[in-house]
Design an enzyme around this catalytic site. Structure first.
Site, PDB file in Angstrom:
ATOM      1  N   HIS A 286      36.295  39.098  45.055  1.00  0.00           N
ATOM      2  CA  HIS A 286      34.515  39.204  43.943  1.00  0.00           C
ATOM      3  C   HIS A 286      33.708  40.572  44.612  1.00  0.00           C
ATOM      4  O   HIS A 286      34.029  40.660  45.992  1.00  0.00           O
ATOM      5  CB  HIS A 286      33.719  38.386  44.135  1.00  0.00           C
ATOM      6  CG  HIS A 286      34.223  37.370  43.549  1.00  0.00           C
ATOM      7  ND1 HIS A 286      33.772  36.633  42.577  1.00  0.00           N
ATOM      8  CD2 HIS A 286      34.854  35.974  44.343  1.00  0.00           C
ATOM      9  CE1 HIS A 286      34.903  35.018  42.426  1.00  0.00           C
ATOM     10  NE2 HIS A 286      35.405  35.058  43.451  1.00  0.00           N
TER      11      HIS A 286
ATOM     12  N   GLN B 265      25.596  43.308  36.038  1.00  0.00           N
ATOM     13  CA  GLN B 265      26.929  43.296  37.027  1.00  0.00           C
ATOM     14  C   GLN B 265      28.041  45.020  37.118  1.00  0.00           C
ATOM     15  O   GLN B 265      28.574  44.406  36.041  1.00  0.00           O
ATOM     16  CB  GLN B 265      28.055  42.311  37.908  1.00  0.00           C
ATOM     17  CG  GLN B 265      27.044  41.378  38.501  1.00  0.00           C
ATOM     18  CD  GLN B 265      27.693  39.490  38.578  1.00  0.00           C
ATOM     19  OE1 GLN B 265      28.797  39.571  38.119  1.00  0.00           O
ATOM     20  NE2 GLN B 265      27.212  39.612  40.283  1.00  0.00           N
TER      21      GLN B 265
ATOM     22  N   LYS C 193      31.896  36.953  53.972  1.00  0.00           N
ATOM     23  CA  LYS C 193      31.269  38.186  53.077  1.00  0.00           C
ATOM     24  C   LYS C 193      31.231  38.701  53.563  1.00  0.00           C
ATOM     25  O   LYS C 193      30.719  39.240  54.084  1.00  0.00           O
ATOM     26  CB  LYS C 193      30.422  37.437  51.595  1.00  0.00           C
ATOM     27  CG  LYS C 193      28.786  37.300  52.294  1.00  0.00           C
ATOM     28  CD  LYS C 193      27.895  37.069  50.645  1.00  0.00           C
ATOM     29  CE  LYS C 193      27.104  36.920  51.300  1.00  0.00           C
ATOM     30  NZ  LYS C 193      26.274  36.929  50.433  1.00  0.00           N
TER      31      LYS C 193
ATOM     32  N   ASP D 287      31.288  44.561  38.335  1.00  0.00           N
ATOM     33  CA  ASP D 287      32.154  43.629  38.647  1.00  0.00           C
ATOM     34  C   ASP D 287      33.260  44.153  38.829  1.00  0.00           C
ATOM     35  O   ASP D 287      34.056  44.678  38.065  1.00  0.00           O
ATOM     36  CB  ASP D 287      32.041  42.652  37.981  1.00  0.00           C
ATOM     37  CG  ASP D 287      31.796  41.450  38.453  1.00  0.00           C
ATOM     38  OD1 ASP D 287      32.331  41.038  39.864  1.00  0.00           O
ATOM     39  OD2 ASP D 287      31.723  40.223  37.789  1.00  0.00           O
TER      40      ASP D 287
ATOM     41  N   ARG E 247      21.399  34.000  34.238  1.00  0.00           N
ATOM     42  CA  ARG E 247      21.544  33.033  35.202  1.00  0.00           C
ATOM     43  C   ARG E 247      19.490  32.918  34.880  1.00  0.00           C
ATOM     44  O   ARG E 247      19.035  33.659  34.838  1.00  0.00           O
ATOM     45  CB  ARG E 247      21.257  33.575  36.576  1.00  0.00           C
ATOM     46  CG  ARG E 247      23.096  34.812  37.085  1.00  0.00           C
ATOM     47  CD  ARG E 247      23.669  34.254  37.760  1.00  0.00           C
ATOM     48  NE  ARG E 247      24.557  35.103  38.419  1.00  0.00           N
ATOM     49  CZ  ARG E 247      25.665  36.152  39.261  1.00  0.00           C
ATOM     50  NH1 ARG E 247      24.758  35.725  40.435  1.00  0.00           N
ATOM     51  NH2 ARG E 247      26.842  35.882  39.016  1.00  0.00           N
TER      52      ARG E 247
ATOM     53  N   CYS F  89      34.474  36.015  36.565  1.00  0.00           N
ATOM     54  CA  CYS F  89      34.979  35.857  37.394  1.00  0.00           C
ATOM     55  C   CYS F  89      36.717  34.664  36.956  1.00  0.00           C
ATOM     56  O   CYS F  89      37.177  35.250  36.218  1.00  0.00           O
ATOM     57  CB  CYS F  89      35.588  34.936  38.238  1.00  0.00           C
ATOM     58  SG  CYS F  89      32.965  34.535  38.999  1.00  0.00           S
TER      59      CYS F  89
ATOM     60  N   HIS G 190      37.289  42.340  40.001  1.00  0.00           N
ATOM     61  CA  HIS G 190      38.016  41.241  41.078  1.00  0.00           C
ATOM     62  C   HIS G 190      39.034  41.858  41.368  1.00  0.00           C
ATOM     63  O   HIS G 190      39.982  42.455  40.130  1.00  0.00           O
ATOM     64  CB  HIS G 190      37.595  39.920  39.871  1.00  0.00           C
ATOM     65  CG  HIS G 190      36.839  38.906  39.814  1.00  0.00           C
ATOM     66  ND1 HIS G 190      36.377  39.209  38.598  1.00  0.00           N
ATOM     67  CD2 HIS G 190      36.222  38.518  40.025  1.00  0.00           C
ATOM     68  CE1 HIS G 190      34.830  38.836  38.574  1.00  0.00           C
ATOM     69  NE2 HIS G 190      34.631  38.723  40.465  1.00  0.00           N
TER      70      HIS G 190
END
Lengths: 586, 586
Positions: A456, A326, A410, A328, A308, A279, A330
């Site tokens: 996200h 990911q 979420k 991903d 992670r 992000c 945004h």
């Protein structure tokens, strides 16, 4: 990661009692075989139960039928479960030789504790249980594992025995079949057999190396993903894998998420970390200029690889790793655009998992947790917006109260594979925290700067976990558009080799993934190998095919078609690829 | 990184003498203006010269014409350069007030040192020089920069003045024009103007964020690269960005390359580092099974992002960074396959840079350095193999003696952009070290294990540096297949907006990258913006186009075509994209 726990409906209460009681019966059986056994805890879990023991020797698989036989005797003797409440003092006397139980007694609030007893066996327990051991129906002990007492690494390692228990033998058999099928489809095993990926102790646990065949699947998925996102108005971006610690301090990750981040590296007196999420890079890009309300929504999409920290004990193949990519994105939008954006993401998410063949899913809306950032009013509005988006999409969902992230509500989608296993899939998270911390704004129609609404989202989760789900869903027999090798060319003898390579070239020109089996093996052996590789199509090439300039097609199902011109075969495989067909047809 | 230094042919010796003499004349001029100036060194460099000074105040751009004017007087007075040899003792007296010269005197071996004198100015110098200041032809002082004495950060910072010098005014003017053009095309400036990428102090220097428009170019390049590699028998793979330090100790990187690596992170008591290169992951994958001689060559290709430490002082836009994505591949082959593999890589490398429009290049073969790993015989054979591959490819090359890597000989290709700037491009390196350290073998026809020949290669270098070269080569006006926006749709008034969006949809269906300029601006303003964005095609849409269902095409060159049906325009842009055409035609 794989999600094994689903919310159980209320009519499972009886089943849960029975499983809990089976745990007690197992403990009694273990005690009769190992009189010095020390007992940990023994709860019911999904599909069954477990109990943790300290035993004088390690258990072997041969122990399980013996324990199981003893359990059956106890069940057959049909002794009642009885309960009583005693003072802690009495409990301490009763469990004088049971250090783990003593610890549990100490931790219980109040002066009295509950006991449950069947026959001569007594356990510290709040229950409830079935009324008698005879009510315990079909069960089976399935495996053992090490488990730290209370899950703490510095406490003793106990031995845990897992069992499964059902209402009847049919349900048990079905479950055991499913476990067996799941084991056959285990992506770690299939990954080796199909040569898709590897993880190396020398490089580090939880770090995936994608082999050529696995990488082909990944590329197909990535290209499809990028094209679909482009079509839907996303912009692809790339951001670096490391960034200054400062940035993560500003975001709050350093404070709240540090345990999952790698330790910092020093570069010219500055501390850097590998990113645990994408992000912040997207926010920095957004902020390179002031965007007008007319430019929004901006949707930045990235196949971003993040790292992670996870304890080595919880790592599991591709489904729980330390480094993952990911899918991903945004979305930076105005609050009045939020609902439409969520509707769009829901549509994209369901389209994606559906295209990959997952049709069963569970939708969860997670609401404000106790600790949260942002204003109550904004939370309420955003949660309402998510509900409206779900309603507008006509999607049934459950509410998971208080399970939102601290920065916003979420939506999570869990999808189910062909053997009924649940997988964590798409997620859509509204974020009130980062726009505020990084002052992410847009210039409104009124000429003033307003905070953006930030979303996200991933629609597959991660490339690693998604591949795991695909492998297990298809048992390695991927639809043709995903198959690493789509066509195996199997020349019967060496004299058919030239023709086989000629066919291979023609297919490759059309970007069809082909391999020629040029080994000096008999044709049955070659078919067997293609079958093991789960290659969708085999083209068997012999004298007749060379003479008539045709191909003989065999599917991995064993189905065969008579000779046909290459062009006809190419037409049918082309259609199967373009349609992303799940089943092969001749 | 950009390569500014090319080997100078011998007939440049006179030019080099003249440039060196110009440095002395500049020093004399500076001394006449700043009598207390302390002098560092003043060599000839490519295209000119510089001299380092310690001065009582910082120079401003206004100082340069004044110094230049004084230089011209010295040149006009045509005083001879004379040389003499003196004892160190005499030199020390002569340079008593010049601490830097004294330090240089101390460092010279032997008892005597050389001096060069013109007029009243005397310098410590081995020469050679032109015979008289009058021989110094066309020159210009171009800029100043800070420079540490002897390049060491803990020594004083001096002021460096750069000048350029040529045989005649025409050559000087041409060079200055080229510098000016290069400045106009500077990828850092263009990157901002075209919104292609950004680098953020908050995230860390040298770490590139690819904005949507830059990422589009990167995706086009990557897709082309992947397809071309697949066609040529490479297998794509993915490997993680971090790995245990141990692995880099085994490889020798930790010993020899540590200064360029990031500091380690600790994970559960193990040290990890971000990877500075992709080779080790590929080796681990190769070693997951024993490969037969029949399976070779194996070619693993990866767009692998690596991180290398560079001092912040040397970082430069996209061309010198700390994180970059190499278009990497490693070939594992038998030694008898090495020549053909190198021929293949040369062909691919030249095909790639050529496709991107670079037609001038320089090929260098770097041979065994003084310190090397591996056997002499293997080195000689491999070097011979590279020569044969170059000969077979019919490529002229120069030998760079002793400039190979310690682990093997290599071929480097430097290509030139449209303004004559050199860029480090493809590289092909044979490696004897890693196969030995990691015991990378194959099973030969004889049933024995043999070491593989390993080749490291890139054909673009890195995505970051390659984008820099593309930006500067095309001055941002990319060929249509690479242009982030291929077609700008410019509605003349609001009433033409619907038609514009309708056209945009039709173009997008064909994956043509389109933007509609929906601002309430006059058409001239919209054309100007598309021109600034260097968008290849503009479609201007007004009443006539709406009425006749046509489009009016304008190229970024300003060339215009009369109205035509959309289909005709689509056909011509399609051809331009498929052909990767460099020039736009109507």
């Amino acid at each position: 990661m794989a999600v094994d726990q689903k919310k159980q409906p209320r009519d499972d209460e009886q089943l849960e009692k029975m499983r809990h009681s089976a745990a007690h019966v197992m403990a009694e059986a273990v005690q009769s075989i190992f009189p010095d056994a020390k007992f940990g805890i023994g709860p019911a879990i999904e599909n069954g139960f477990y109990y943790d023991f300290e035993l004088p020797r390690p258990l072997t698989p041969e122990d399980l039928p013996i324990i199981e036989a003893r359990m059956k005797e106890i069940v057959a003797s049909d002794v009642p479960f009885t309960t009583q409440s005693v003072t802690k003092e009495e409990a301490r006397r009763l469990f004088a030789t049971q250090p783990y139980k003593l610890e549990l007694v100490d931790d219980i609030d109040g002066d009295s504790v509950g006991l449950y007893r069947q026959g001569s066996f007594v356990d510290l327990c709040r229950g409830p249980h079935v009324s008698s051991t005879g009510e315990i129906k079909a069960f089976r002990l399935v495996n053992t594992a090490g488990a730290y007492w209370r899950g703490e690494e510095n406490r003793p390692m106990l031995q845990r025995i897992y069992g499964v228990a059902f209402d009847n033998e049919e349900a048990l058999a079905e479950h055991l079949n499913r476990i067996e099928e799941a084991a056959r489809r285990d992506h770690r095993k299939m990954g080796r057999e199909l040569d898709l990926f590897s993880i190396h102790e020398e490089a580090g646990q939880g770090l995936v190396h994608w082999h050529p065949r696995g990488a082909v699947i990944r590329r197909v998925i990535e290209d499809f993903w990028k094209d679909e996102h482009t079509k839907r108005g996303y912009s692809l971006v790339y951001t670096p894998h490391i960034a200054k610690v400062n940035l993560w301090q500003t975001s709050g990750h350093w404070e709240f998420y540090r345990d999952n981040m790698y330790s910092p590296m020093e570069v010219e007196g500055q501390e850097y970390v590998v990113k645990p999420m994408n992000c912040l890079g997207h926010i920095l890009m957004y902020k390179t200029k002031l965007h007008s309300y007319r430019e929004l929504p901006l949707r930045y999409a990235e196949l971003g690889t993040v790292y992670r920290f996870e304890r080595s004990g919880v790592l599991h193949g591709l489904s729980r790793v330390r480094g993952f990519t990911q899918d991903d994105a945004h979305i930076f939008c105005r609050f009045d655009q939020l609902k439409d954006e969520v509707v769009g993401v829901l549509d994209l998410a369901l389209f994606m998992i559906n295209t990959f063949g997952f049709t069963n899913y569970q939708m969860l809306l997670s609401t404000r947790p106790e600790k949260y950032a942002g204003e109550l009013k904004v939370w309420d509005e955003a949660t309402e917006t998510l509900k409206q988006a779900l309603a507008e999409s006509g999607i049934a969902y459950e509410i998971d109260p208080g399970e939102g992230v601290f920065y916003g509500p979420k939506i999570d989608i869990k999808f189910e594979d062909a053997v009924g296993r649940g997988w964590q899939g798409p997620t859509i998270q509204v974020d009130f925290n980062l726009p505020q911390r990084f002052d992410v704004t847009y210039a409104g129609e009124d000429g003033q700067e307003h905070p953006v609404a930030m979303v996200h989202r991933t629609v597959l989760g991660s490339m690693e976990r998604f591949l795991a789900s695909l492998i297990e869903h298809y048992g390695g027999a991927f639809p043709v558009w995903l198959a690493p090798v789509q066509v195996a060319l199997l020349p019967i003898a060496d004299r058919h080799m030239d023709y086989a390579y000629q066919l291979a070239e023609a297919l490759k020109k059309d970007w069809i993934r082909v391999e020629v089996d040029a080994r000096s093996e008999r044709i049955n052996q070659k078919i067997r190998q293609a079958q093991l590789d789960k290659t969708p199509y085999m083209l068997i090439v012999g004298d007749k095919e060379v003479a008539t300039n045709t191909v003989s097609v065999r599917l991995r199902s064993g189905e065969q078609a008579s000779d046909q011109p290459l062009e006809r075969f190419m037409e049918s495989i082309r259609v199967a690829i373009v349609d992303k067909a799940r089943d092969l047809r001749l």
